[in-house]
Enzyme design. Structure first.
Site, PDB file in Angstrom:
ATOM      1  N   LEU A  30      33.047  26.375 125.091  1.00 45.73           N
ATOM      2  CA  LEU A  30      32.342  26.347 126.377  1.00 45.73           C
ATOM      3  C   LEU A  30      32.782  25.162 127.230  1.00 45.73           C
ATOM      4  CD1 LEU A  30      28.787  27.210 124.996  1.00 45.73           C
ATOM      5  CD2 LEU A  30      30.527  28.777 125.888  1.00 45.73           C
ATOM      6  N   HIS A  31      32.802  25.378 128.543  1.00 48.07           N
ATOM      7  CA  HIS A  31      33.186  24.331 129.492  1.00 48.07           C
ATOM      8  C   HIS A  31      32.229  24.393 130.681  1.00 48.07           C
ATOM      9  CE1 HIS A  31      34.930  27.690 131.638  1.00 48.07           C
ATOM     10  NE2 HIS A  31      35.675  27.978 130.581  1.00 48.07           N
ATOM     11  N   HIS A  34      31.151  27.803 132.044  1.00 52.40           N
ATOM     12  CA  HIS A  34      30.047  28.460 131.324  1.00 52.40           C
ATOM     13  C   HIS A  34      28.722  27.768 131.653  1.00 52.40           C
ATOM     14  CE1 HIS A  34      33.475  29.319 128.458  1.00 52.40           C
ATOM     15  NE2 HIS A  34      32.973  30.523 128.628  1.00 52.40           N
ATOM     16  N   GLN A  58      39.331  42.964 122.299  1.00 53.70           N
ATOM     17  CA  GLN A  58      39.890  42.795 123.643  1.00 53.70           C
ATOM     18  C   GLN A  58      41.205  42.015 123.640  1.00 53.70           C
ATOM     19  OE1 GLN A  58      36.198  40.608 124.873  1.00 53.70           O
ATOM     20  NE2 GLN A  58      37.606  39.400 126.115  1.00 53.70           N
ATOM     21  N   GLY A 144      31.448  35.108 135.287  1.00 55.73           N
ATOM     22  CA  GLY A 144      32.184  34.242 136.206  1.00 55.73           C
ATOM     23  C   GLY A 144      33.122  35.041 137.102  1.00 55.73           C
ATOM     24  N   GLN A 150      37.456  41.760 135.421  1.00 56.14           N
ATOM     25  CA  GLN A 150      36.436  41.994 134.387  1.00 56.14           C
ATOM     26  C   GLN A 150      35.068  42.213 135.040  1.00 56.14           C
ATOM     27  OE1 GLN A 150      35.940  39.757 130.544  1.00 56.14           O
ATOM     28  NE2 GLN A 150      34.420  38.609 131.679  1.00 56.14           N
ATOM     29  N   LEU A 181      38.656  26.385 135.676  1.00 58.12           N
ATOM     30  CA  LEU A 181      38.304  26.039 134.299  1.00 58.12           C
ATOM     31  C   LEU A 181      38.363  27.289 133.425  1.00 58.12           C
ATOM     32  CD1 LEU A 181      35.350  23.519 134.720  1.00 58.12           C
ATOM     33  CD2 LEU A 181      37.823  23.126 134.797  1.00 58.12           C
ATOM     34  N   SER A 183      38.670  28.371 128.919  1.00 58.87           N
ATOM     35  CA  SER A 183      38.783  27.884 127.529  1.00 58.87           C
ATOM     36  C   SER A 183      40.248  27.734 127.148  1.00 58.87           C
ATOM     37  CB  SER A 183      38.099  28.851 126.574  1.00 58.87           C
ATOM     38  OG  SER A 183      36.761  29.043 126.977  1.00 58.87           O
TER      39      SER A 183
HETATM   40  O1  PAF Z   1      34.679  36.642 129.617  1.00 64.98           O
HETATM   41  C1  PAF Z   1      34.523  36.549 128.382  1.00 64.98           C
HETATM   42  O2  PAF Z   1      34.346  35.476 127.818  1.00 64.98           O
HETATM   43  C2  PAF Z   1      34.592  37.822 127.531  1.00 64.98           C
HETATM   44  O3  PAF Z   1      35.495  38.738 128.063  1.00 64.98           O
HETATM   45  C3  PAF Z   1      33.207  38.463 127.304  1.00 64.98           C
HETATM   46  C4  PAF Z   1      32.596  38.930 128.616  1.00 64.98           C
HETATM   47  C5  PAF Z   1      32.283  37.475 126.620  1.00 64.98           C
HETATM   48  C6  PAF Z   1      33.344  39.696 126.398  1.00 64.98           C
HETATM   49  O4  PAF Z   1      33.881  39.356 125.154  1.00 64.98           O
END
Ligand code: PAF
Length: 286
Positions: A30-31, A34, A58, A144, A150, A181, A183
Site C-alpha cells: 500500500l502507498h 491507496h 489477472q 483509483g 480497470q 504512485l 506499488s
Molecule cells: O487495482 C488493483 O489493485 C486490482 O486490480 C484489484 C482491483 C484489487 C483486483 O485484484
C-alpha cells in the site's frame, strides 16, 4: 481493526458492521494512493472493509505475479492507522477453492490498450472483483483513476450485471515529479525512477495540444512519443473514458482521456490525463 483470512469469518464479521459499508479492494504494498481511497471511504461510510489479495488470475504467464511487492506488516500498520474496521486477507485456496468454470469476461471495453497488451487481465480483474463484491457486500467500492480502463470495466460490469454497489473513483496521486504512485514503483532503480516521470510529461504534452484544438491524434502521438526515451513505449492513445476505443480524430467539446503505458527497464508504468477538448467555435476564435 479485525483481520480475517477465511470467507466464513468475513461473512460473520461483515454481518455485524453497520451500513453503509465502504470497500477498498487492493493487492497490498500500500502507498499514498491507496491511503487516499481509504480516507475517502472512511469519510463517506460508517464501516470500512479493505481486502489484500494478489490475484493470480489477472497476471499473464510472463508477468510479475511471483515478484509482486508484498509488505504485509507495513500494510497492516497503515490500515490500523487509517481506521479500517475489517481487513480480509484470503489466500489463493480460499479465493479459488476449485478451478473456476465461470468467469466475468469484459468484451468491448477490454479490447484495446491494457486489454490488448495483457490478454486475460480484465477477465481476471472483473472475476475477482465480482467475487469480492459478493463476499463483502458493500454499498460503495473505491477505485483509483490511475487504472482508468480497470475503472471503466468495473463500472460497466456493475451497470450490465445490475450490481447494487456505487463505484467511487479517486484521483491519481503523484509524487513531486509527477510520477503516478503505484506499488510497482518499488521495482525502479534510482536511474529508472528519474526517467519514469517522462510518461506523465508525454501525456501532458498530448493533452495540452488536444486542449489547443489540434485533432489529429496520430500526429500528436508521434510528437509526444519523442519525450519517452529512455522509457520504452507500450502504447499512447486517446479515448472516451467510458469506451476505451482508440480515437484517430479528437472530437470537439468532448471529455477525453490521454492514456499511456511504457517500460522503465522491466517495470511497466501506466498513467492517464483527463482532457476537455474545445468547441469548434472556441478553436476558430484563437
Ligand atoms: O487495482 C488493483 O489493485 C486490482 O486490480 C484489484 C482491483 C484489487 C483486483 O485484484
Amino acid at each position: 481493526m479485525e483481520a480475517v483470512t477465511r470467507l466464513d469469518e468475513l461473512r460473520g464479521k461483515r454481518a455485524k458492521l453497520p451500513d453503509p459499508v465502504g470497500f477498498v479492494p487492493t493487492m497490498g504494498a500500500l502507498h499514498a494512493g491507496h491511503a487516499s481511497l481509504i480516507e475517502l471511504a472512511r469519510a463517506q461510510c460508517r464501516s470500512l472493509v479493505v481486502s489484500v489479495f494478489v490475484n493470480p488470475l489477472q497476471f499473464g504467464p510472463n508477468e510479475d505475479f511471483s515478484a509482486y511487492p508484498r509488505n504485509d506488516d507495513e500494510d497492516r500498520r497503515l490500515l490500523e492507522r487509517l481506521g479500517v474496521d475489517l481487513l480480509y486477507l484470503p489466500d489463493a485456496s480460499e479465493m479459488y477453492p476449485r478451478q473456476l468454470d465461470v468467469f466475468v469476461e469484459p468484451t468491448g471495453l477490454a479490447q484495446y490498450f491494457e486489454g490488448e497488451k495483457r490478454p486475460g487481465h480484465f477477465r481476471g480483474v472483473a472475476t475477482v472483483v465480482l467475487k469480492l463484491f459478493n463476499m463483502v457486500q458493500p454499498q460503495r467500492a473505491y477505485f483509483g483513476e490511475k487504472d482508468a480502463q480497470q475503472l471503466a470495466v468495473i463500472r460497466r460490469m456493475v451497470a450490465d450485471l445490475d450490481i447494487p454497489i456505487e463505484i467511487v473513483a479517486c484521483p491519481t496521486q503523484r509524487d513531486a515529479e509527477g510520477l503516478a504512485l503505484s506499488s510497482r514503483n518499488a521495482y525502479l532503480t534510482a536511474q529508472e525512477r528519474r526517467n519514469a516521470p517522462r510518461l506523465y510529461e508525454a501525456l501532458r504534452l498530448l493533452a495540452s495540444q488536444l486542449e489547443a484544438g489540434i485533432r489529429d491524434v496520430a500526429a500528436l502521438v508521434k510528437t509526444a512519443e519523442q519525450l519517452l526515451p529512455p522509457l520504452r513505449e507500450d502504447y499512447l492513445g486517446v479515448v472516451r473514458p467510458d469506451e476505451f476505443r482508440p480515437l484517430w480524430t479528437a472530437p470537439p467539446s468532448a471529455e477525453l482521456l490521454v492514456v499511456g503505458a511504457a517500460y522503465a527497464g522491466r517495470t511497466r508504468l501506466i498513467d492517464n490525463v483527463k482532457v476537455q477538448t474545445p468547441s469548434k467555435q472556441e478553436v476558430q476564435k484563437t
